[in-house]
Motif scaffolding. Structure first.
Motif, short mmCIF file in Angstrom:
data_model
loop_
_atom_site.label_atom_id
_atom_site.label_comp_id
_atom_site.label_asym_id
_atom_site.label_seq_id
_atom_site.Cartn_x
_atom_site.Cartn_y
_atom_site.Cartn_z
N ALA A 19 54.51 86.41 51.88
CA ALA A 19 54.87 85.42 52.89
C ALA A 19 53.68 84.52 53.22
CB ALA A 19 55.37 86.12 54.15
N VAL A 30 59.69 81.08 53.66
CA VAL A 30 59.44 81.52 55.03
C VAL A 30 59.96 80.45 55.98
CG1 VAL A 30 57.42 82.94 54.48
CG2 VAL A 30 57.11 80.53 55.03
N THR A 34 57.42 80.90 61.18
CA THR A 34 56.52 81.87 60.54
C THR A 34 55.38 81.16 59.82
OG1 THR A 34 58.34 83.43 60.25
CG2 THR A 34 56.40 83.75 58.87
N ARG A 35 55.69 80.05 59.15
CA ARG A 35 54.66 79.29 58.45
C ARG A 35 53.58 78.82 59.42
NH1 ARG A 35 55.52 76.97 53.71
NH2 ARG A 35 57.77 76.86 54.11
#
Length: 336
Positions: A19, A30, A34-35
């Motif tokens: 990820a 992702v 989240t990134r």
């Protein structure tokens, strides 16, 4: 301190190393939330990409090249190349691609540098400047198949590039001077084998003939102040001296102004002056120097953006920039 790794970022962010890789390389896999969180953790941990490893995995050097075959004095004083390089860096820096710059004394040396760079895979491609008549770089690039773009490409240039309308620019200068009564106009240019020098000379002559004026071409120069001073002095010592002088760049212009002062003459009362390149010096002098305003950084951005597209295997179209604007200042007056 040990280098921060993707595993370190994954551990702190509470995600898998995969990820993290997706997030840091801006690849799908992702969510955007989240990134963003992973990138924040990476920044807090002081993570930096391993450029060497990335280039190796992509079979790329992670760099593009620029070779300039000019006299050191000309390169140091001429603002064009500094702005061109700044424009290239605007694109390269965010992409984490390095610029490899080398100055050489001749076109032959430049060709040898290109051969070495490509054989050693030091660069992924190059930006070529100063196209010349019967340019040896055209067949060289076809032979070694190195990605490249050309700043100042002509219609018959067999490589992708950025086109500059020097003919229109030269014509606007002649029109401006003729409108002020000038009929004997001198042009102090550079290397006559360079394509842009040839285009300018032809455009000056063509527009002057159309408007009933004469253009006097001075001897070729190497774009230095000394050349500008020498050639201007020779023109001013003729019996029927020109009433206006056009210089191919601001460095030649400075030398020309020194020659005018040495002969006890004044700008624009005795002779009008125009520079083909604008600069801070042209703007702050008294009187200010009439000059063509353009932004060479745009040329750098466009040329290197095109180059990176070619390196990625994309099809590209040539780009034609807008002609520069003639900014009229106090250095051009009515002919006496």
């Amino acid at each position: 301190m040990d280098r921060t790794t993707i595993k370190d970022i994954a551990r702190v962010a509470g995600v898998s190393p995969g990820a993290v890789s997706f997030a840091l390389n801006d690849k799908p896999g992702v969510s955007e939330a989240t990134r963003a969180r992973i990138k924040t953790v990476a920044k807090d941990l002081g993570w930096r990409p391993n450029v060497a490893a990335r280039a190796l995995s992509a079979n790329r050097a992670g760099a593009v090249g620029l070779v300039i075959a000019r006299d050191d004095r000309s390169f140091a004083g001429e603002g064009f190349f500094l702005h061109l390089i700044a424009g290239m860096e605007e694109v390269l820096t965010p992409a984490r691609v390095a610029l490899v710059l080398q100055l050489v004394a001749s076109r032959e040396e430049e060709c040898e540098v290109h051969r070495q760079w490509w054989a050693q895979r030091r660069v992924d491609g190059v930006v070529l400047v100063d196209p010349a008549h019967h340019d040896p770089r055209w067949p060289l690039m076809a032979e070694i198949t190195m990605p490249c773009t050309v700043v100042g490409a002509m219609n018959d240039t067999p490589l992708p590039g950025v086109h500059i309308d020097d003919a229109a620019a030269a014509g606007s200068i002649v029109t401006h001077l003729v409108d002020r009564g000038h009929r004997r106009i001198a042009h102090i240019g550079g290397d006559p084998t360079l394509e842009h020098s040839m285009v300018r000379r032809q455009a000056f002559a063509r527009q002057a003939d159309r408007l009933g004026a004469v253009v006097i071409e001075a001897a070729a120069t190497e774009y230095s102040e000394q050349s500008g001073l020498r050639e201007t002095s020779a023109l001013l010592e003729t019996e029927d001296r020109p009433t206006a002088i056009v210089y191919d760049n601001e460095v030649l212009t400075l030398g020309g102004l020194a020659a005018v002062a040495e002969h006890g003459l004044h700008v624009p009362t005795d002779v009008s002056v125009v520079s083909f390149e604008d600069s801070p010096a042209c703007r702050v002098m008294s009187p200010g120097i009439t000059a063509l305003r353009r932004d060479p950084s745009v040329l750098g951005r466009d040329a290197v953006t095109m180059l990176m597209d070619i390196i990625d295997g994309d099809e590209v179209d040539d780009i034609t920039e807008q002609p520069p604007e003639l900014v009229v200042r106090g250095s051009t007056g009515q002919a006496r």
